[in-house]
Design an enzyme around this catalytic site. Structure first.
Site, PDB file in Angstrom:
ATOM      1  N   CYS A  26       0.842  -1.196   0.000  1.00  0.00           N
ATOM      2  CA  CYS A  26       0.000   0.000   0.000  1.00  0.00           C
ATOM      3  C   CYS A  26       0.877   1.245   0.000  1.00  0.00           C
ATOM      4  O   CYS A  26       2.113   1.163   0.046  1.00  0.00           O
ATOM      5  CB  CYS A  26      -0.942   0.018   1.201  1.00  0.00           C
ATOM      6  N   CYS A  29       3.433   1.625   2.787  1.00  0.00           N
ATOM      7  CA  CYS A  29       4.671   0.866   2.560  1.00  0.00           C
ATOM      8  C   CYS A  29       5.634   1.682   1.700  1.00  0.00           C
ATOM      9  O   CYS A  29       6.830   1.774   2.000  1.00  0.00           O
ATOM     10  CB  CYS A  29       4.370  -0.459   1.862  1.00  0.00           C
ATOM     11  N   ASP A 432       7.865  27.385 -32.739  1.00  0.00           N
ATOM     12  CA  ASP A 432       8.817  28.023 -33.642  1.00  0.00           C
ATOM     13  C   ASP A 432       8.402  27.730 -35.080  1.00  0.00           C
ATOM     14  O   ASP A 432       7.928  26.631 -35.386  1.00  0.00           O
ATOM     15  CB  ASP A 432      10.219  27.468 -33.371  1.00  0.00           C
ATOM     16  N   ASP A 631      13.257  23.432 -32.279  1.00  0.00           N
ATOM     17  CA  ASP A 631      14.239  22.432 -32.697  1.00  0.00           C
ATOM     18  C   ASP A 631      15.654  22.970 -32.823  1.00  0.00           C
ATOM     19  O   ASP A 631      16.592  22.201 -33.018  1.00  0.00           O
ATOM     20  CB  ASP A 631      13.830  21.811 -34.044  1.00  0.00           C
ATOM     21  N   ASP A 635      16.255  28.158 -30.020  1.00  0.00           N
ATOM     22  CA  ASP A 635      15.024  27.896 -29.277  1.00  0.00           C
ATOM     23  C   ASP A 635      15.288  27.460 -27.839  1.00  0.00           C
ATOM     24  O   ASP A 635      14.354  27.414 -27.035  1.00  0.00           O
ATOM     25  CB  ASP A 635      14.203  26.794 -29.974  1.00  0.00           C
TER      26      ASP A 635
END
Length: 741
Positions: A26, A29, A432, A631, A635
């Site tokens: 649980c 634990c 972008d 990319d 950026d």
């Protein structure tokens, strides 16, 4: 501790270690193991995932070792072993054996206990048979639960095992007293009632729930298993003498040549040195169509070879392949905690002691109201066993485990569970333009042929390509690519002359061809009518005027074309309530032209790299939850400034390092898929939390008998245990719906 535990690199020079944790049942634990690891010397971070039964530990090398970390787990009362592909299977098998024992020995107890004298068995015989069979169930099937409960108490805590053990022991103990000394239970005439069936049912339903849960958890983490299974265990190495030899995958080294026959999986990242074929990369990138491959092309581990025999030179060892890194990243993300899990962790932390207190209060209240001892005991036992901290503990990690795996299968790699949560809650996507919304390189977008010259588009393109073939300008490359794509044969040119940045002159098939900017062509003595350029300028494209034999023959519109599928992705995001903002360093006119084509309403143009980050921050200052998609190196600041940064598959290393989500294939469709999976995962997490919280809020008072004074039913311990087992299973099964996302 197994000696094959080996750490991996973590942040800031630390080591990262994954441990499989045994004995957890649980959320309490998981919290206990987590705290034990966090207190260990040298540990900088530790996260325990109840859904995967694994702990991810980041520690300073030299200050801690895998052995000392495993010892910390053992000291807390749990088991620590190296992660195993078969751990869930082994756990499910062990639970199945105990469940069978509980069923075989427990069913007669249920039949006898619920017959209420309807069977031709004397009561004195029945209770002793139930005592013997119940003892077998509790000792053999329920023994591990009791031992775990004792361990939890010994280490100063209380968990689900404690609740189950107290409930079963109370029902069994009261029944033993009623069997041996019925007068002690208030039976002055005749026999006292016994509740062996309640004790047996508690253990049986708990085991059934845990068995179903173990099977469901195995399915929840199946995405990782499927990723690992893509790579064959052996590879066929081609020796220098031409002989072939089978070797284990971990024996491959960069520079080895491997043979991949039709239909086989590629064993390692490499480069084709011999042969041609088609390779299906859908399992790695989500790209549906197989890609044609020839010598010099890169191939990746786990992808499937098509029709041709290939010889591949290995460039990365098995542990360093793209697939291995993807698998490690998904596993690492599963070892993180999402912010939404904090509420569940806090509630689960105090639920167990609160339930124990509620059981004591229930027992006292019923006695104070004049109930018999056995009735008070039954209600207290029902309270103990109906509570389900397991459901709370599993609500978030179970859904995240499935969601992260599903996202990876769709080509989106999340670095953490928190990143998935943030992407699922965004309301603005900043994208972008160049290389993200567009292809990122010049293309011929349109060909306009001057009337009255007797030319068609193919002929105009052929003569222009012939003139441009000797040029190295990017626009010349666009013209040549357009000719090749259309199957136009490029004729040879003579008397070639290039004027850098302006245009070219050449003689092609006896015709004097001038191609370049309008100004360059005018300077060559050709009349260029502005009306001929209107259509190109409306596209915000660059015009390349082609003059043949002293007169304009046509105009090529060259620009950066929108990516395939970009319009559909923008529409899907917009329909989902997400505003799309185009952020670009380009001039406003071409940026707005592209935005209009794609359906993007807001454009942020002429932004320098530093400006991009500032504009993202300005959106966040307005209360927007912003995802930035890019990319390039320029950026990276904006990716880092956003709520969540998303790097395209073609991203530079700098951009990818700044992003929390990496799209494995170089197309925007993966972005839409990532947002879909993230949103659905968050929805399932919320459903799980509401279910788990609502279940405990409703069922604990019902088990205490709160409905009885109102004429409602009383919840027996047997029904309470069945409800508890079903609650945690329901949470995991609900999470598994994400596999269809």
């Amino acid at each position: 501790m197994s000696p094959d535990l080996s750490p991996g690199p973590g942040p800031n020079g630390d080591e990262r270690l994954t441990l499989a944790i045994g004995g957890m049942t649980c959320a309490a634990c998981a919290r206990r193991v987590e705290k034990a690891l966090q207190k260990a010397p040298g540990v900088t971070d530790a996260v325990v995932n109840l859904a995967t039964h694994q702990a991810t530990v980041v520690y300073a090398p030299g200050a801690a070792t895998p052995a000392t970390l495993a010892a910390a787990v053992v000291d807390a009362g749990y088991r620590a072993t190296p992660p195993s592909e078969h751990a869930a299977d082994d756990e499910a098998r062990a639970l199945a054996v105990r469940l069978i024992v509980a069923a075989v020995a427990g069913l007669p107890v249920l039949v006898l206990g619920m017959s209420h004298g309807a069977l031709p068995v004397p009561h004195a015989v029945s209770v002793w048979v139930q005592l013997v069979l119940s003892t077998i169930v509790l000792v053999v099937a329920g023994g591990p639960i009791a031992r775990a409960a004792v361990g939890a108490v010994r280490h100063g805590g209380a968990d689900m095992n404690v609740l189950v053990t107290l409930g079963a022991a109370a029902a069994f103990g009261a029944s033993v007293v009623a069997t041996v000394a019925p007068r002690a239970m208030g039976a002055h005439h005749g026999a006292a009632p016994v509740y062996y069936e309640a004790a047996v049912a508690i253990v049986g339903f708990v085991l059934l729930g845990r068995w179903l849960e173990a099977r469901a958890r195995r399915r929840a983490g199946a995405a990782l298993g499927r990723l690992r299974a893509l790579v064959p265990p052996t590879a066929t190495v081609l020796r220098d003498d031409g002989a072939e030899a089978k070797v284990a995958l971990d024996r491959l080294a960069p520079g080895d040549r491997v043979v991949v026959r039709p239909g086989q999986a590629i064993p390692a990242d490499g480069e084709i040195v011999e042969g041609s074929s088609s390779v299906a990369e859908a399992v790695l990138t989500g790209e549906a169509m197989p890609l044609d491959k020839r010598p010099g092309d890169a191939v990746f581990a786990g992808t499937s070879n098509g029709w041709g025999r290939l010889v591949v030179r290995v460039t990365r060892a098995a542990a360093d392949t793209s697939l291995a890194k993807i698998t490690a990243a998904v596993e690492s993300a599963m070892g993180t905690r999402a912010p939404i899990a904090r509420l569940a962790d806090r509630v689960a932390g105090w639920l167990t002691p609160a339930v124990m207190l509620a059981a004591v209060v229930t027992f006292g209240v019923w006695l104070a109201l004049g109930a018999t001892l056995d009735v008070a005991v039954l209600h207290a036992v029902a309270v103990l066993v109906v509570a389900c901290p397991c459901a709370l503990g599993l609500a978030t990690p179970a859904a995240l485990a499935v969601g992260l795996g599903r996202a990876a299968e769709h080509g989106a790699l999340f670095r953490s569970a928190a990143a998935l949560e943030r992407l699922g809650s965004i309301d603005t996507v900043v994208v972008d333009k160049t290389g993200t919304l567009t292809e990122g390189h010049p293309l011929v977008l349109a060909i306009e042929v001057a009337p009255g010259r007797g030319l068609d588009e193919a002929r105009l393109l052929a003569l222009a390509a012939g003139a441009e073939e000797g040029s190295e300008h990017p626009l010349a490359g666009a013209v040549l690519r357009a000719a090749g794509a259309r199957g136009v044969v490029t004729p040879p040119a003579s008397a070639f002359e290039a004027v850098p940045g302006r245009g070219v002159r050449a003689t092609v098939e006896g015709h004097a061809v001038v191609a370049g900017s309008p100004r360059f062509v005018r300077e060559a003595g050709v009349i260029v009518d502005d009306a001929a350029l209107a259509g190109v300028r409306a596209r915000a494209a660059t015009p390349v005027v082609v003059a043949i034999d002293g007169a304009v023959a046509g105009v090529l519109a060259i620009g950066d074309a929108p990516r395939a599928g970009a319009v559909e992705v923008v529409r899907e995001l917009r329909d989902g309530g997400i505003e799309v903002v185009m952020l670009t360093g380009d001039a406003r006119a071409p940026a707005e032209a592209v935005a209009a084509t794609l359906g993007v309403a807001r454009v942020e143009a002429e932004a320098l790299p530093a400006d991009k980050a500032a504009r993202v921050q300005a959106l966040r200052a307005q209360g927007r939850k912003v995802a930035m998609v890019g990319d390039g190196v320029n950026d990276a600041p904006a990716l880092a400034a956003a709520e969540v940064g998303v790097a395209m598959g073609s991203a530079t290393d700098v951009a990818a390092a700044s992003a929390e989500v990496v799209l494995l294939r170089d197309e925007l469709g993966a972005l839409a898929a990532a947002v879909r999976v993230a949103r659905r995962t968050l929805r399932v997490v919320r459903e799980n939390l509401w279910w788990a919280l609502g279940y405990n809020v409703v069922m604990i008072p019902a088990a205490a008998g709160a409905l009885v004074p109102l004429g409602g039913p009383a919840l027996s311990p047997m029904l309470a245990s069945a409800a508890m087992a079903g609650s945690s299973v329901a949470v995991v099964m609900n999470s598994l719906r994400l596999r269809r996302a």
